[in-house]
Design a protein around this motif. Structure first.
Motif, PDB file in Angstrom:
ATOM      1  N   ALA A 163     -98.953 130.250  77.970  1.00 14.80           N
ATOM      2  CA  ALA A 163     -97.798 129.492  78.475  1.00 14.80           C
ATOM      3  C   ALA A 163     -96.933 128.931  77.352  1.00 14.80           C
ATOM      4  O   ALA A 163     -95.729 128.731  77.540  1.00 14.80           O
ATOM      5  N   VAL A 164     -97.512 128.675  76.183  1.00 20.70           N
ATOM      6  CA  VAL A 164     -96.691 128.062  75.137  1.00 20.70           C
ATOM      7  C   VAL A 164     -95.733 129.071  74.481  1.00 20.70           C
ATOM      8  O   VAL A 164     -94.782 128.685  73.817  1.00 20.70           O
ATOM      9  N   ILE A 165     -96.000 130.361  74.706  1.00 22.85           N
ATOM     10  CA  ILE A 165     -95.170 131.369  74.022  1.00 22.85           C
ATOM     11  C   ILE A 165     -93.701 131.251  74.458  1.00 22.85           C
ATOM     12  O   ILE A 165     -92.792 131.339  73.650  1.00 22.85           O
ATOM     13  N   SER A 225     -90.189 127.938  70.616  1.00 27.41           N
ATOM     14  CA  SER A 225     -89.156 127.405  69.718  1.00 27.41           C
ATOM     15  C   SER A 225     -89.103 125.894  69.833  1.00 27.41           C
ATOM     16  O   SER A 225     -88.905 125.190  68.834  1.00 27.41           O
ATOM     17  N   GLU A 226     -89.284 125.366  71.044  1.00 28.87           N
ATOM     18  CA  GLU A 226     -89.274 123.911  71.220  1.00 28.87           C
ATOM     19  C   GLU A 226     -90.468 123.293  70.490  1.00 28.87           C
ATOM     20  O   GLU A 226     -90.351 122.244  69.855  1.00 28.87           O
ATOM     21  N   ILE A 279     -91.253 120.286  66.916  1.00 29.18           N
ATOM     22  CA  ILE A 279     -92.048 119.049  66.821  1.00 29.18           C
ATOM     23  C   ILE A 279     -93.380 119.217  66.075  1.00 29.18           C
ATOM     24  O   ILE A 279     -94.062 118.237  65.785  1.00 29.18           O
ATOM     25  N   ALA A 280     -93.745 120.458  65.778  1.00 24.94           N
ATOM     26  CA  ALA A 280     -95.028 120.663  65.080  1.00 24.94           C
ATOM     27  C   ALA A 280     -94.764 120.977  63.608  1.00 24.94           C
ATOM     28  O   ALA A 280     -93.760 121.601  63.279  1.00 24.94           O
ATOM     29  N   ALA A 288     -90.425 132.518  65.717  1.00 28.18           N
ATOM     30  CA  ALA A 288     -90.013 131.137  66.011  1.00 28.18           C
ATOM     31  C   ALA A 288     -90.361 130.227  64.831  1.00 28.18           C
ATOM     32  O   ALA A 288     -89.575 129.337  64.459  1.00 28.18           O
ATOM     33  N   ALA A 289     -91.534 130.455  64.231  1.00 24.57           N
ATOM     34  CA  ALA A 289     -91.938 129.621  63.095  1.00 24.57           C
ATOM     35  C   ALA A 289     -91.006 129.858  61.912  1.00 24.57           C
ATOM     36  O   ALA A 289     -90.562 128.913  61.249  1.00 24.57           O
ATOM     37  N   GLN A 290     -90.681 131.138  61.698  1.00 27.15           N
ATOM     38  CA  GLN A 290     -89.794 131.454  60.568  1.00 27.15           C
ATOM     39  C   GLN A 290     -88.418 130.830  60.766  1.00 27.15           C
ATOM     40  O   GLN A 290     -87.855 130.239  59.855  1.00 27.15           O
ATOM     41  N   ALA A 291     -87.909 130.929  62.008  1.00 27.45           N
ATOM     42  CA  ALA A 291     -86.577 130.389  62.291  1.00 27.45           C
ATOM     43  C   ALA A 291     -86.553 128.885  62.051  1.00 27.45           C
ATOM     44  O   ALA A 291     -85.577 128.337  61.541  1.00 27.45           O
ATOM     45  N   ALA A 292     -87.657 128.203  62.392  1.00 26.88           N
ATOM     46  CA  ALA A 292     -87.684 126.737  62.237  1.00 26.88           C
ATOM     47  C   ALA A 292     -88.214 126.346  60.859  1.00 26.88           C
ATOM     48  O   ALA A 292     -88.372 125.158  60.573  1.00 26.88           O
ATOM     49  N   LYS A 293     -88.546 127.356  60.043  1.00 25.80           N
ATOM     50  CA  LYS A 293     -89.087 127.145  58.688  1.00 25.80           C
ATOM     51  C   LYS A 293     -90.345 126.287  58.704  1.00 25.80           C
ATOM     52  O   LYS A 293     -90.518 125.359  57.918  1.00 25.80           O
ATOM     53  N   ILE A 294     -91.216 126.558  59.655  1.00 21.31           N
ATOM     54  CA  ILE A 294     -92.506 125.865  59.631  1.00 21.31           C
ATOM     55  C   ILE A 294     -93.606 126.876  59.291  1.00 21.31           C
ATOM     56  O   ILE A 294     -93.429 128.078  59.455  1.00 21.31           O
ATOM     57  N   ASP A 295     -94.703 126.332  58.827  1.00 20.90           N
ATOM     58  CA  ASP A 295     -95.810 127.170  58.375  1.00 20.90           C
ATOM     59  C   ASP A 295     -96.505 127.830  59.575  1.00 20.90           C
ATOM     60  O   ASP A 295     -96.626 127.237  60.641  1.00 20.90           O
TER      61      ASP A 295
END
Ligand code: PEP
Ligand code: MG
Length: 751
Positions: free
Chosen positions: A613-615, A619-620, A624-625, A670-677
């Motif tokens: 479900a989180v997929i 992006s949201e 926050i993570a 999504a992680a790359q777009a938000a620049k998170i690890d």
């Protein structure tokens, strides 16, 4: 194409018929003829037996003549089994290294590495397989593959009839024999490797209450009260020794695994009850049985499941006392140095049996990504899971050879099989575990961080010799699972601190308590329900038990003082849930600050991506993570509705299902777009084929079992990241599982 022409104008089929006295001779003539046309050294015909779902060798030239009727394999097992399962030919230049290869010692198969298997079908139903083998230097070409296809289609009807005749004959023979009840005749069983290694030795079958029940049927020479007191002392010393060993080897698990044994041994009512019966004239072994039974009865009647489980401890203890009492009369088999066969294990069984030095285990149920398997890997206990309940009935005198590298079980193996394995073992022992150099990179210089999954503190000792980039997943539930109650904040702090000290200066990702599912706490009723994997597990359990959760967070924050600390919540399903969990961390930090307790005030806080479900809202979450970590073991289970601990649905548990691979790619994007690890820490990160896909999907951090680090570093060093990207792009456009298989394992299907 010479042999195709040859075969197409054969009037030889007539010859085959005329010169064959019976069905067996007919089949033999067919294999001789095909071998000659194909210039093959070996030609075999296997029949598929629908009832047993297995292939049986029915005709052959080239192998030892006595192989006919003896070589058997399940559908999907061995190269021939895989060929028939997928109804696809398999052609390989070196069968010995093919992932599906199954070795049948004593057949001379090892002389012929080039292997071509062609399915024989009739009206889309499975009839059998035609196999050709040649010496390695003369492997099969595409022309050969085509020729064999034509030959098989010509012969399919003939072979089908021969098969029908053979099964009729067998049926008639069977009718004449007496039913001898369920037995296991097989000498070889194919299972799944759950924890690697090779072992050979005597077996110990552990079935519920079996050892205890067996004692009831025995009679013993008369013993005295003095003998009983002596046996009691010996039992106590043995158990204390076992307990000490666990404490030394497993500081985090030193949860007094044998506490209840020791407590019962010291219990006056229990001991006096036995002594009273002895003084009234009962033979001590019978007195022990009689009082043990009384306690078992009382425990089993208790409403609390935890108490009910204690009945097992009483049984185990009674068996140990009696074994010490009658030692000079009969030797009751223990488990030390044996390969244990059991229906299933709990994590606590793995720890207990490891401290009792079993060599390995065969389990009838369980899954290779289950926590029992994960724990066994940390303890170096080889395990094979084979859904074959008849294993519980094999003769207790049997010896087995467990090849837990590929999941093979050989019962009473012949000397030549043993020799083959002792050679392999010697080679394996000589080869030092793959070493690591710092800073893993692909061939074209792309930096990939390789992290370790840690289950027990013991794993950290192994990491000291490996130049990994940190701990990508610490499964903090293990100290909880193997205790008999919730560990206190101080106990947790002590364990976590040791973990931090073991990896100074490196990134350490702490996953908060992930209990429930197959990680059942025997002392908490709440984690036991009908559908445990869909129940109050993981972060849900922590949020429903705020006191336990806060104690753990405080212990983590304190232990992570001045360390590169990351906290990760498992099984997150909604944004609100993640925010609530984060708030608990903030509140704990505030409490520690006001108490003046040093702790890490700025840990990175991330989540595991495990629930499908989180997929859709990934992006949201990325907003926050601080980081994502994809837990593919659970993600696959939930996306495909296939229980990771259930061997019966193992064929449905497909990490390479297109939906799973596309989901991974989406999370990475999504992680790359938000620049998170982002990292992957499920079992997919262990496997070379999936690593290609993951790197291609943009994943730059992989966390895996320590044993895979060295070899995967080498694999990554040989990869070209651009080719990986291209492969991933191609794969995510495919919608069929079989098409993806061809891309990921091209060597399996060479045509
Ligand atoms: C996973 O689910 O992939 C994972 C790494 O967590 P666990 O195996 O402990 O459930
Ligand atoms: Mg998980």
């Amino acid at each position: 194409m010479e042999h195709i022409r040859l075969l197409l104008d054969i009037g030889e089929l007539n010859w085959v018929f005329k010169d064959s006295a019976d069905t067996e001779a007919l089949l033999q003539n067919i294999v001789k003829m095909v071998a000659r046309h194909m210039k093959a050294d070996v030609c075999s015909i296997y029949f598929f037996d629908d009832n047993n779902q297995e292939l049986v060798l029915r005709a052959n030239v080239g192998l030892k003549p006595d192989s006919i009727g003896k070589i058997k394999m399940k559908l999907g097992e061995g190269i021939a089994g895989a060929c028939l399962k997928n109804i696809e030919p398999i052609c390989t230049a070196d069968s010995l290294v093919h992932p599906d290869f199954k070795y049948f010692p004593g057949t001379n198969e090892e002389l012929y590495k080039a292997f071509l298997a062609e399915p024989i079908t009739s009206k889309a139903s499975r009839v059998g397989v035609l196999v050709l083998q040649r010496k390695e230097e003369n492997h099969f070409s595409e022309d050969d593959v085509l020729a064999v296809r034509i030959i098989t289609s010509q012969l399919a009807a003939l072979i089908e009839n021969a098969k029908l005749m053979t099964s009729m004959n067998q049926y008639i023979k069977q009718m004449a024999t007496v039913d001898r009840g369920p037995q296991l005749d097989a000498k070889f069983i194919k299972g799944k490797p759950a924890s690697r290694g090779y072992v050979y030795g005597k077996i110990a079958i552990i079935e519920d209450s079996k050892a205890f029940e067996n004692l009831e049927t025995m009679s013993f020479e008369k013993r005295t009260l003095g003998d009983f007191i002596h046996a009691l002392k010996s039992t106590e010393q043995q158990i204390e020794l076992l307990q000490k060993k666990v404490e030394k080897n497993l500081t985090d698990a030193a949860s007094m695994i044998f506490t209840s044994h020791l407590m019962i041994l010291k219990d006056k009512t229990f001991i006096n009850g036995i002594m009273e019966q002895i003084s009234k004239g009962k033979n001590p072994p019978e007195a022990v049985m009689s009082i043990a039974k009384k306690y078992i009865h009382i425990f089993l009647a208790n409403a609390n499941e935890y108490i009910r489980e204690k009945a097992k401890d009483i049984e185990d203890l009674a068996v140990r006392i009696i074994a010490n009492l009658v030692r000079d009369e009969i030797k009751l088999p223990g488990v030390k140095n044996r390969i244990v066969i059991a229906r299933e294990f709990y994590p606590s069984d793995v720890l207990r049996l490891s401290s009792e030095q079993i060599k390995g285990a065969v389990l009838i149920s369980g899954g290779v990504t289950s926590h029992v398997s994960i724990l066994a890997r940390s303890l170096g206990m080889p395990i094979v899971i084979a859904n074959e309940p008849a294993l519980l009935n094999i003769s207790p005198d049997a010896k087995i050879l467990l090849d837990a590298e590929i999941g093979n079980i050989y019962i009473n193996p012949r000397p030549d099989i043993l020799k083959e394995f002792s050679d392999r073992l010697r080679k394996k022992n000589k080869k030092a575990p793959a070493a690591m150099t710092p800073r893993t990179k692909t061939k074209d210089g792309l930096r990939i961080k390789l992290m370790a999954n840690v289950n027990l503190l013991k794993d950290v000792d192994r990491l000291k010799e490996l130049a990994c980039d940190g701990i990508g997943l610490y499964r903090s539930e293990f100290p909880f699972l193997i205790r008999s109650n919730f560990p206190s904040e101080e106990e947790q702090f002590f364990i976590y601190r040791k973990l931090m000290e073991g990896m100074p200066g490196k990134e350490i990702t702490f996953r908060t308590l992930d209990v429930g599912g197959d990680k059942i706490l025997s002392y908490s009723q709440k984690t036991r329900k009908d559908n445990p994997v869909l129940g109050l597990r993981s972060i849900r359990f922590s949020l429903a038990n705020r006191g336990i959760f806060a104690e753990q967070i405080r212990a983590i924050l304190r232990a992570g003082y001045k360390a590169d600390l990351r906290i990760m919540f498992p099984m997150i399903f909604s944004l609100e849930e993640f925010i609530t969990a984060k708030e608990v961390v903030r509140q704990c930090s505030a409490d520690l600050t006001s108490g003046g307790i040093p702790h890490n005030v700025t840990p990175q806080i991330g989540m595991m991506v495990e629930i499908p479900a989180v997929i859709e809202i990934i992006s949201e979450f990325a907003g926050i993570a601080d980081f994502f970590c994809i837990g593919t073991n659970d993600l696959v289970q939930y996306m495909l509705a296939a229980d990771r601990s259930n061997e019966e649905v193992a064929d449905y548990y497909l990490p390479h299902h297109p939906a799973v691979l596309r989901a991974i790619k989406k999370v990475a994007a999504a992680a790359q777009a938000a620049k998170i690890d982002i990292s992957v820490c499920g079992d997919m990160a262990n496997s070379a084929e999936y690593i290609k896909f993951l790197i291609g999907a943009g994943i730059r951090k992989l966390s895996m079992n320590p044993e895979y680090l060295g070899e995967n570093q080498k694999i990554i060093a040989a990869l070209d990241s651009k080719k990986c990207r291209q492969l991933t792009e191609e794969i995510v456009c495919l919608s069929r599982v079989d098409d993806i298989e061809k891309k990921l394992w091209p060597e399996k299907l060479m045509i």
